[in-house]
Design a protein around this motif. Sequence first.
Motif, PDB file in Angstrom:
ATOM      1  N   TYR A   1       0.839  -1.206   0.000  1.00 54.24           N
ATOM      2  CA  TYR A   1       0.000   0.000   0.000  1.00 54.24           C
ATOM      3  C   TYR A   1       0.870   1.250   0.000  1.00 54.24           C
ATOM      4  O   TYR A   1       0.649   2.180  -0.785  1.00 54.24           O
ATOM      5  N   THR A   2       1.903   1.274   0.864  1.00 53.46           N
ATOM      6  CA  THR A   2       2.808   2.430   0.924  1.00 53.46           C
ATOM      7  C   THR A   2       3.581   2.585  -0.377  1.00 53.46           C
ATOM      8  O   THR A   2       3.749   3.693  -0.889  1.00 53.46           O
ATOM      9  N   ALA A   3       4.032   1.473  -0.930  1.00 53.24           N
ATOM     10  CA  ALA A   3       4.758   1.528  -2.203  1.00 53.24           C
ATOM     11  C   ALA A   3       3.859   2.046  -3.319  1.00 53.24           C
ATOM     12  O   ALA A   3       4.296   2.785  -4.203  1.00 53.24           O
ATOM     13  N   GLY A   4       2.559   1.660  -3.300  1.00 49.42           N
ATOM     14  CA  GLY A   4       1.625   2.142  -4.306  1.00 49.42           C
ATOM     15  C   GLY A   4       1.428   3.645  -4.221  1.00 49.42           C
ATOM     16  O   GLY A   4       1.324   4.337  -5.242  1.00 49.42           O
ATOM     17  N   ILE A   5       1.376   4.171  -2.998  1.00 52.78           N
ATOM     18  CA  ILE A   5       1.246   5.622  -2.824  1.00 52.78           C
ATOM     19  C   ILE A   5       2.475   6.338  -3.385  1.00 52.78           C
ATOM     20  O   ILE A   5       2.374   7.329  -4.119  1.00 52.78           O
ATOM     21  N   MET A   6       3.670   5.826  -3.048  1.00 53.99           N
ATOM     22  CA  MET A   6       4.895   6.476  -3.493  1.00 53.99           C
ATOM     23  C   MET A   6       5.125   6.330  -4.986  1.00 53.99           C
ATOM     24  O   MET A   6       5.938   7.054  -5.565  1.00 53.99           O
ATOM     25  N   SER A   7       4.416   5.403  -5.641  1.00 55.38           N
ATOM     26  CA  SER A   7       4.604   5.222  -7.087  1.00 55.38           C
ATOM     27  C   SER A   7       4.097   6.415  -7.891  1.00 55.38           C
ATOM     28  O   SER A   7       4.416   6.551  -9.078  1.00 55.38           O
ATOM     29  N   TYR A   8       3.305   7.281  -7.271  1.00 55.87           N
ATOM     30  CA  TYR A   8       2.806   8.470  -7.968  1.00 55.87           C
ATOM     31  C   TYR A   8       3.873   9.566  -8.065  1.00 55.87           C
ATOM     32  O   TYR A   8       3.689  10.543  -8.793  1.00 55.87           O
ATOM     33  N   ILE A   9       4.956   9.430  -7.341  1.00 63.90           N
ATOM     34  CA  ILE A   9       6.007  10.450  -7.371  1.00 63.90           C
ATOM     35  C   ILE A   9       6.867  10.268  -8.610  1.00 63.90           C
ATOM     36  O   ILE A   9       7.252   9.144  -8.965  1.00 63.90           O
ATOM     37  N   ASP A  10       7.194  11.367  -9.259  1.00 56.28           N
ATOM     38  CA  ASP A  10       8.012  11.352 -10.467  1.00 56.28           C
ATOM     39  C   ASP A  10       9.457  10.999 -10.100  1.00 56.28           C
ATOM     40  O   ASP A  10      10.121  11.733  -9.363  1.00 56.28           O
ATOM     41  N   GLN A  11       9.951   9.875 -10.589  1.00 56.91           N
ATOM     42  CA  GLN A  11      11.297   9.415 -10.259  1.00 56.91           C
ATOM     43  C   GLN A  11      12.377  10.128 -11.061  1.00 56.91           C
ATOM     44  O   GLN A  11      13.560  10.020 -10.737  1.00 56.91           O
ATOM     45  N   SER A  12      11.991  10.853 -12.096  1.00 61.99           N
ATOM     46  CA  SER A  12      12.995  11.521 -12.928  1.00 61.99           C
ATOM     47  C   SER A  12      13.471  12.841 -12.321  1.00 61.99           C
ATOM     48  O   SER A  12      14.438  13.430 -12.806  1.00 61.99           O
ATOM     49  N   LYS A  13      12.800  13.312 -11.265  1.00 62.45           N
ATOM     50  CA  LYS A  13      13.173  14.582 -10.643  1.00 62.45           C
ATOM     51  C   LYS A  13      13.617  14.336  -9.192  1.00 62.45           C
ATOM     52  O   LYS A  13      13.263  13.326  -8.589  1.00 62.45           O
ATOM     53  N   PRO A  14      14.379  15.264  -8.624  1.00 63.96           N
ATOM     54  CA  PRO A  14      14.823  15.101  -7.231  1.00 63.96           C
ATOM     55  C   PRO A  14      13.650  15.045  -6.258  1.00 63.96           C
ATOM     56  O   PRO A  14      12.589  15.630  -6.509  1.00 63.96           O
ATOM     57  N   ILE A  15      13.859  14.321  -5.175  1.00 66.56           N
ATOM     58  CA  ILE A  15      12.845  14.202  -4.116  1.00 66.56           C
ATOM     59  C   ILE A  15      13.402  14.845  -2.857  1.00 66.56           C
ATOM     60  O   ILE A  15      14.441  14.432  -2.335  1.00 66.56           O
ATOM     61  N   TYR A  16      12.726  15.869  -2.359  1.00 61.03           N
ATOM     62  CA  TYR A  16      13.149  16.587  -1.162  1.00 61.03           C
ATOM     63  C   TYR A  16      12.286  16.122   0.009  1.00 61.03           C
ATOM     64  O   TYR A  16      11.067  16.330   0.009  1.00 61.03           O
ATOM     65  N   VAL A  17      12.914  15.479   0.987  1.00 59.71           N
ATOM     66  CA  VAL A  17      12.190  14.914   2.130  1.00 59.71           C
ATOM     67  C   VAL A  17      12.368  15.841   3.321  1.00 59.71           C
ATOM     68  O   VAL A  17      13.496  16.117   3.753  1.00 59.71           O
ATOM     69  N   ASP A  18      11.260  16.334   3.845  1.00 61.79           N
ATOM     70  CA  ASP A  18      11.291  17.262   4.980  1.00 61.79           C
ATOM     71  C   ASP A  18      11.544  16.513   6.285  1.00 61.79           C
ATOM     72  O   ASP A  18      10.899  15.501   6.561  1.00 61.79           O
ATOM     73  N   HIS A  19      12.497  17.024   7.071  1.00 56.71           N
ATOM     74  CA  HIS A  19      12.754  16.488   8.421  1.00 56.71           C
ATOM     75  C   HIS A  19      12.693  17.596   9.468  1.00 56.71           C
ATOM     76  O   HIS A  19      13.219  17.446  10.573  1.00 56.71           O
ATOM     77  N   TYR A  20      12.050  18.702   9.086  1.00 55.08           N
ATOM     78  CA  TYR A  20      11.896  19.825  10.019  1.00 55.08           C
ATOM     79  C   TYR A  20      10.571  19.732  10.784  1.00 55.08           C
ATOM     80  O   TYR A  20      10.543  19.866  11.999  1.00 55.08           O
ATOM     81  N   TYR A  21       9.481  19.515  10.061  1.00 50.53           N
ATOM     82  CA  TYR A  21       8.173  19.379  10.701  1.00 50.53           C
ATOM     83  C   TYR A  21       7.997  17.933  11.168  1.00 50.53           C
ATOM     84  O   TYR A  21       7.330  17.120  10.532  1.00 50.53           O
ATOM     85  N   LYS A  22       8.627  17.616  12.294  1.00 47.91           N
ATOM     86  CA  LYS A  22       8.536  16.282  12.888  1.00 47.91           C
ATOM     87  C   LYS A  22       8.226  16.417  14.374  1.00 47.91           C
ATOM     88  O   LYS A  22       8.808  17.265  15.063  1.00 47.91           O
ATOM     89  N   SER A  23       7.325  15.545  14.851  1.00 47.91           N
ATOM     90  CA  SER A  23       7.013  15.555  16.280  1.00 47.91           C
ATOM     91  C   SER A  23       8.170  15.025  17.110  1.00 47.91           C
ATOM     92  O   SER A  23       8.378  15.445  18.249  1.00 47.91           O
ATOM     93  N   GLY A  24       8.926  14.081  16.531  1.00 45.57           N
ATOM     94  CA  GLY A  24      10.088  13.542  17.233  1.00 45.57           C
ATOM     95  C   GLY A  24      11.291  14.445  17.063  1.00 45.57           C
ATOM     96  O   GLY A  24      11.473  15.094  16.033  1.00 45.57           O
TER      97      GLY A  24
END
Length: 413
Positions: free
Chosen positions: A234-257
């Motif tokens: 299910y998680t992999a299916g959600i992430m499959s909508y992301i364009d793999q040809s462009k960079p992916i910026y993952v936010d680690h600022y807005y985190k509860s931990g």
Amino acid sequence: MSKKVKFYIVLTAVAIFGIVLMEYSKPKQVNWFTSYAKHHKIPFGTYVFNEQLERLFSHSEIINLETPPYLNLSQTDSINGTYVFINNTIQFGNTELDRLLDWTSKGNTLFIASEDFEDQLLDTLNLDIDIISIFEVEGDTFQFQLSNHLLDTTTVAFDRTKYVSHFNKIDTLNTKIISTVKGFKFDEEAEDSTITETPINFIRQPFGDGTIYLSTFPQAFTNYFILNSPNQNYTAGIMSYIDQSKPIYVDHYYKSGKSYYTSPMYIMLNNKALKWAYYIMLIGVVIYIIFEGKRKQRAIPIVKPLRNQTLDFTRTIANMYYEKGKHYEIAQHKIQHFLEYIRTHLHLSTTIIDDEFLKNLAARSNNSVDDTKHLFTTIAEFDKNTRLNNIQLERLNELIETFKSNNSWKKKT
């Protein structure tokens, strides 16, 4: 040491050993804190997701950002691709949200997974959200299913929450439904508990030249969810909508931990061996205080040092002279003390008082030559006059003290 004290020491040691043995064998409690931090391996951390992200998008550039998106988007124009936000709640603020939407409209992708969204974003996309209670689903377990039949549409379950958010209002012309919530109780007699439409938890909507993905189920990216098969599909299916040809910026600022340790005790108390070593040390200190505290040292008498009465003696003699009207004698003592001051502090001989002496004295004492000459002229006059009054004596004292106060050696730099 008496037998009674030895018995108590042995009894305490046995009790400590028993406590340590019990705590060591006790299973560690599971931490269910909603962290979403990449370095946390607790159930609601995202350690597994970030590890799998590197594997699934091995041909893409993945960039981890630990600063606010407002700064990231304003410092450079080279950020183009997908910006991913995952947390239990995210509140950007009006200014930062405007910057993100403007960046998205230029052909980029904004991916946000959160249980709640701010009103400005919902109003902009013509959306509204509501919550579903655990009492409205069958089997007390929430179920989710992807809508795209090209993906794995197996229903997955999640049982570690009491409610789930969903979109109860969408822009049907521009919004594409990607995932829905399944498994509800349908009660025709109780209208307030009946759900007539399938709740939506993941959507895609175009925005300018870009795309916005919104999910109300951020738990799909946690360690607990992914490690329960077949949830990873299910998680992999959600992430499959992301364009793999462009960079992916993952936010680690807005985190509860927390992304870093704020206390030096964190590492010690999270390591089982170090934690119990610390506790045993504290227990040993308490035992030492209890048993050794009974040994009292004999009180040491306080011996007061002898009092320096030189100043009192000097005041007494001075008062005797002053009360008896011996102003000339006081003046002589004052003059002799002043000459001693010159010899000791200014290192000048007072044997011969001439113009050369007065010039050297003025230079060393930070006084003018005229003031110095005036002082010694007054001293010479008072030295010859054996009948001095109070006013003359006070004048002499004032001239000497003023002269000494200008000494550069006594000024603070």
